[in-house]
Write a protein that holds these residues in place. Sequence first.
Motif, short mmCIF file in Angstrom:
data_model
loop_
_atom_site.label_atom_id
_atom_site.label_comp_id
_atom_site.label_asym_id
_atom_site.label_seq_id
_atom_site.Cartn_x
_atom_site.Cartn_y
_atom_site.Cartn_z
N GLY A 119 61.12 58.81 34.75
CA GLY A 119 59.97 59.15 33.92
C GLY A 119 60.12 58.62 32.51
N ALA A 120 61.30 58.79 31.92
CA ALA A 120 61.55 58.26 30.58
C ALA A 120 61.45 56.74 30.57
CB ALA A 120 62.92 58.71 30.09
N ALA A 121 61.93 56.12 31.65
CA ALA A 121 61.82 54.66 31.76
C ALA A 121 60.36 54.22 31.84
CB ALA A 121 62.59 54.17 32.99
N LEU A 122 59.53 54.99 32.54
CA LEU A 122 58.10 54.69 32.61
C LEU A 122 57.45 54.75 31.23
CD1 LEU A 122 56.91 56.56 35.83
CD2 LEU A 122 56.71 54.11 35.39
N VAL A 123 57.84 55.75 30.44
CA VAL A 123 57.29 55.90 29.09
C VAL A 123 57.62 54.67 28.25
CG1 VAL A 123 57.43 57.23 26.95
CG2 VAL A 123 57.33 58.41 29.15
N ASP A 124 58.89 54.27 28.25
CA ASP A 124 59.31 53.11 27.46
C ASP A 124 58.69 51.82 27.97
OD1 ASP A 124 60.90 54.52 25.63
OD2 ASP A 124 62.62 54.50 26.96
N THR A 125 58.59 51.71 29.30
CA THR A 125 58.02 50.49 29.88
C THR A 125 56.54 50.35 29.53
OG1 THR A 125 59.60 50.56 31.72
CG2 THR A 125 57.63 49.22 32.02
N SER A 126 55.80 51.46 29.60
CA SER A 126 54.38 51.41 29.26
C SER A 126 54.19 50.97 27.82
CB SER A 126 53.71 52.76 29.50
OG SER A 126 54.18 53.73 28.58
N SER B 184 64.42 41.77 24.42
CA SER B 184 63.22 42.54 24.77
C SER B 184 62.86 42.41 26.25
CB SER B 184 62.04 42.07 23.91
OG SER B 184 62.32 42.27 22.54
N VAL B 185 62.96 41.19 26.78
CA VAL B 185 62.58 40.96 28.18
C VAL B 185 63.54 41.67 29.13
CG1 VAL B 185 62.38 39.21 29.97
CG2 VAL B 185 61.33 38.81 27.74
N VAL B 186 64.83 41.55 28.88
CA VAL B 186 65.82 42.20 29.75
C VAL B 186 65.71 43.72 29.62
CG1 VAL B 186 68.29 42.51 30.19
CG2 VAL B 186 67.38 40.23 29.74
N PHE B 187 65.55 44.19 28.40
CA PHE B 187 65.40 45.62 28.15
C PHE B 187 64.20 46.18 28.91
CE2 PHE B 187 63.70 48.76 24.79
CZ PHE B 187 64.31 49.83 25.39
N GLY B 188 63.04 45.55 28.73
CA GLY B 188 61.84 46.03 29.42
C GLY B 188 61.92 45.88 30.93
N GLY B 189 62.52 44.77 31.39
CA GLY B 189 62.56 44.50 32.82
C GLY B 189 63.47 45.41 33.61
N LEU B 190 64.54 45.91 32.98
CA LEU B 190 65.54 46.67 33.72
C LEU B 190 65.42 48.18 33.56
CD1 LEU B 190 68.77 44.51 33.18
CD2 LEU B 190 67.27 44.59 35.18
N MET B 191 64.49 48.65 32.72
CA MET B 191 64.42 50.09 32.47
C MET B 191 64.11 50.91 33.72
SD MET B 191 62.91 50.99 28.71
CE MET B 191 61.60 49.79 28.69
N ALA C 209 49.17 56.92 29.44
CA ALA C 209 47.99 56.31 28.83
C ALA C 209 48.04 56.43 27.31
CB ALA C 209 46.72 56.97 29.37
N TYR C 210 48.45 57.60 26.81
CA TYR C 210 48.55 57.77 25.36
C TYR C 210 49.60 56.84 24.75
CZ TYR C 210 45.92 62.11 26.16
OH TYR C 210 44.97 63.03 26.52
N LYS C 211 50.75 56.73 25.41
CA LYS C 211 51.81 55.85 24.91
C LYS C 211 51.36 54.39 24.92
CE LYS C 211 55.70 56.19 24.05
NZ LYS C 211 56.41 56.20 22.75
N ALA C 212 50.66 54.00 25.98
CA ALA C 212 50.18 52.62 26.06
C ALA C 212 49.15 52.35 24.96
CB ALA C 212 49.56 52.36 27.43
N ALA C 213 48.25 53.29 24.72
CA ALA C 213 47.25 53.11 23.66
C ALA C 213 47.92 52.97 22.30
CB ALA C 213 46.28 54.30 23.66
N VAL D 62 55.42 63.64 21.61
CA VAL D 62 54.74 64.56 22.51
C VAL D 62 54.39 63.92 23.84
CG1 VAL D 62 52.72 66.04 22.77
CG2 VAL D 62 53.85 65.86 20.56
N ALA D 63 53.90 62.69 23.84
CA ALA D 63 53.48 62.07 25.09
C ALA D 63 54.65 61.93 26.06
CB ALA D 63 52.85 60.71 24.82
N GLY D 64 55.79 61.49 25.54
CA GLY D 64 56.96 61.38 26.40
C GLY D 64 57.42 62.72 26.93
N ASN D 65 57.38 63.75 26.09
CA ASN D 65 57.75 65.09 26.52
C ASN D 65 56.82 65.58 27.62
OD1 ASN D 65 59.40 67.61 25.97
ND2 ASN D 65 57.35 68.40 25.60
N ASN D 66 55.53 65.29 27.49
CA ASN D 66 54.57 65.71 28.52
C ASN D 66 54.84 65.03 29.85
OD1 ASN D 66 53.26 67.49 26.87
ND2 ASN D 66 51.45 66.22 26.53
N VAL D 67 55.17 63.73 29.81
CA VAL D 67 55.49 63.02 31.05
C VAL D 67 56.65 63.70 31.76
CG1 VAL D 67 56.39 60.87 32.01
CG2 VAL D 67 54.58 60.80 30.29
N LEU D 68 57.70 64.03 31.02
CA LEU D 68 58.87 64.65 31.64
C LEU D 68 58.56 66.06 32.13
CD1 LEU D 68 61.80 63.46 29.34
CD2 LEU D 68 60.82 62.39 31.36
#
Length: 487
Positions: free
Chosen positions: A405-412, A67-74, A284-288, A388-394
Amino acid sequence: MFTAEARPPDVARPESLGDRWIALTGLSAVFLFEMLDNSILNVALPTIGRELQATTTALQWVTGAYSVVFGGLMLLFGAIADRFGRRRVMLTGLVLLGAASLATMFVSTAGQLIAVRACMGAAAAMTTPGSMALAFRLFRADDLRVRAITVISTAGLVGLAIGPTAGGLVLAVAPWQVLLLINVPIAALAFAGIRLGVAADDPSSLHAGPLDIPGAVLGTATIILALVTPTLFVDEGGASWAPWTAAAAAIVTTAAFVLRERTARHPLLDLRLLAVPLVSSGLAYKAAAGLAVAGLGYLVTLLLQFAWGWSPAMAAVGMLPQVVVLLAGSRLVTPFVRRVGLERAAWLSAAAVVAGLAAFAALNRFGYPGVLIALVLVAAGMRVVGVVAGNNVLRGLPENRTSIGAALVDTSSELATGAGIAATGTILAALFTGSLTASSWSTAQAGQFQQAVTIAALALTAVAAALVTYGVIRSHTTTSVKETHHV
């Protein structure tokens, strides 16, 4: 200058519908690996601990390293993919996944297994953001993009749902190493689908700027510290120096990263992109949603087993409604989005997740029906917001920034998940006296635990609601994506 509605024509798209479905098969296999990997391995941790003579801390890192490597390198690999080709980076990551999985056959110590899991985390960081970015560029129309991302996410949810059961059945007849060797055919299927169904990136669609190495180092350090710090607070407690040191280091690296990205000529992450309404609201939606799902899952598990005395098997059955809604809801995503539109679908589904968490806070003391309502609401909202939230980001980003952008979605989502579990664990530790795992509680302790669960749920609800409110405000900053963004 970039105009969202006048973005350059899509390039390097598969020309036939058959190629697109082959590509979707490969991309779905990537999400299947990501969700199946940890869920199928968790059931084997006791067996791994006995065979490798691993300590409790070592077993935590068997899953934590991934999890840490996955999140850290995205973010890093998202930036690399935007510059050197999404397809190329994904194929490289799948080769690494297959090799790391095969290396499981030679593991003889916990340290070696942790190293293998770290390599798998790196492979996931190379493949997961690219999956959404490639799915986004396979189709022009938003409704087709939603369908494609729904198909991919459904494959991941199937992996999440069947992981524990499949892992238990495999362990009954085979050694635990088989659970990781399963990744080899999945990686091969994904490689074939992407190799055959996705055309190579056109150089004109890639980001031409050089890679920001200092920014990459600072960004990776920031995310890793942010992911490790909550775990340290839960494991070591607030009286230990370790979590506070990690928290201070995370603040320092965050400030340094922001300063670097503001002043660099070619930043790893152009912070101006975060000001784009579709991007900031989607994150923000993905983080929530991540915060609510992680917190609710943790609280429900503790409530069912510790407070109500349910067995692990009964608790698993109690969580099944959430799995059923997540899987069955895939048929409803596209009609719902078509009816209300992408922007409204995003905030409505995020609000449903928050409403589910609030329902749990209000109704958990009345028995399982209150928990059931919360699980169904959160699952229904998560099923839509995850797509939907990820699609909106892109949609809000230039063509050459879709991987970052996709990396930001997963990281959030990853950061919010860690924060949700840490906040929940900290509140419970502060409000509940005695041991959670004690064989019996006094009446006072039972009441104290119930109150602590309610307060933790209310705290998470408040934070998640604030994120959704921010997302709604940001999404209404402009009425459409027609506004020109200078990025």
